[in-house]
Write an enzyme that holds these catalytic residues in place. Sequence first.
Site, PDB file in Angstrom:
ATOM      1  N   ALA A 164     -10.114 -44.166  20.722  1.00 25.30           N
ATOM      2  CA  ALA A 164     -10.283 -45.218  21.735  1.00 25.30           C
ATOM      3  C   ALA A 164     -11.585 -45.983  21.552  1.00 25.30           C
ATOM      4  CB  ALA A 164     -10.217 -44.670  23.157  1.00 25.30           C
ATOM      5  N   LYS A 201      -0.391 -35.102  21.300  1.00 24.34           N
ATOM      6  CA  LYS A 201      -1.664 -35.637  21.785  1.00 24.34           C
ATOM      7  C   LYS A 201      -1.625 -35.654  23.308  1.00 24.34           C
ATOM      8  CE  LYS A 201      -4.497 -39.715  22.294  1.00 24.34           C
ATOM      9  NZ  LYS A 201      -4.588 -41.183  22.144  1.00 24.34           N
ATOM     10  N   ASN A 259      -5.108 -47.914  17.907  1.00 22.37           N
ATOM     11  CA  ASN A 259      -3.860 -48.658  18.061  1.00 22.37           C
ATOM     12  C   ASN A 259      -4.163 -50.137  18.312  1.00 22.37           C
ATOM     13  OD1 ASN A 259      -0.846 -48.261  20.137  1.00 22.37           O
ATOM     14  ND2 ASN A 259      -1.284 -49.653  18.477  1.00 22.37           N
ATOM     15  N   THR A 260      -4.811 -50.416  19.440  1.00 22.59           N
ATOM     16  CA  THR A 260      -5.039 -51.807  19.831  1.00 22.59           C
ATOM     17  C   THR A 260      -5.841 -52.582  18.788  1.00 22.59           C
ATOM     18  OG1 THR A 260      -5.059 -51.078  22.140  1.00 22.59           O
ATOM     19  CG2 THR A 260      -5.846 -53.298  21.692  1.00 22.59           C
ATOM     20  N   GLY A 266      -8.733 -49.595  24.415  1.00 17.69           N
ATOM     21  CA  GLY A 266      -8.410 -51.013  24.305  1.00 17.69           C
ATOM     22  C   GLY A 266      -9.575 -51.958  24.464  1.00 17.69           C
TER      23      GLY A 266
END
Length: 264
Positions: free
Chosen positions: A188, A101, A210-211, A162
């Site tokens: 994102a 990535k 992820n976050t 995030g």
Amino acid sequence: MNDTLTIAGKRYSSRLLVGTGKYKDFTETRAALDASGAEIVTVAIRRTNLGQNANEPNLLDAVPPSKFTYLPNTAGCYSADDAVRTLRLARELLDGHSLVKLEVLGDPQSLYPNVIETIAAAKILVAEGFQVMVYTSDDPIVAKQLEDIGCAAIMPLASLIGSGMGILNPWNLQLIMERVQVPVIVDAGVGTASDAAIAMELGCDGVLMNTAIAAAKDPVLMASAMKKGVEAGREAYLAGRMPKKLYSASPSSPTAGIIASARS
């Protein structure tokens, strides 16, 4: 359903890609990954121990490459040169692994992608045989350029990394999906399961996060919710929603054969 995601010639059952950072420890990381059903996991090469530090816990032990497809990323890189060097290191650490990535950021405050440096890095990496999944802005022109370079997947942001703000510009995502043939994976900005479902309902091929999971009060439970959100959104997209009808109500039950009132 026989509905799989194909990236760089390999098929995956899950359309949810999950990061391995920001958890309290590798035990929680593995539990969240298992709950998510994800098969592809991202790894920040500059921030994660994959054997570089012999005396520290190694992610490879908790999240074995035999079970998960690793997607090393260039988080924290602000130039094409840094990104290329980082992914060359990743290939060495992961025994020639080529699926990566690419993300080249513009500044540490917004973490918005620097598309000029991203394009430059993509050209080098593709020429060196990497299979590049690329994080970029939601610009359909840039997305097409990256596909033409040879990237394996285009990964436009939903909103800032995030931020948890969800999908701010669904129209640009639709323009990207109309123009490119490789998988389009929202990357994102996802904050909760409904954001993931919306991305899939739009027709995106997958969602990376992820976050949204790691920063939840209960990451494992949120990972399970995200799995369901992605699956529900994909099924709704495949089913084909009813058309929206402004000022055109329609009864849920058929009107033919209605029993007449006794007073008529």
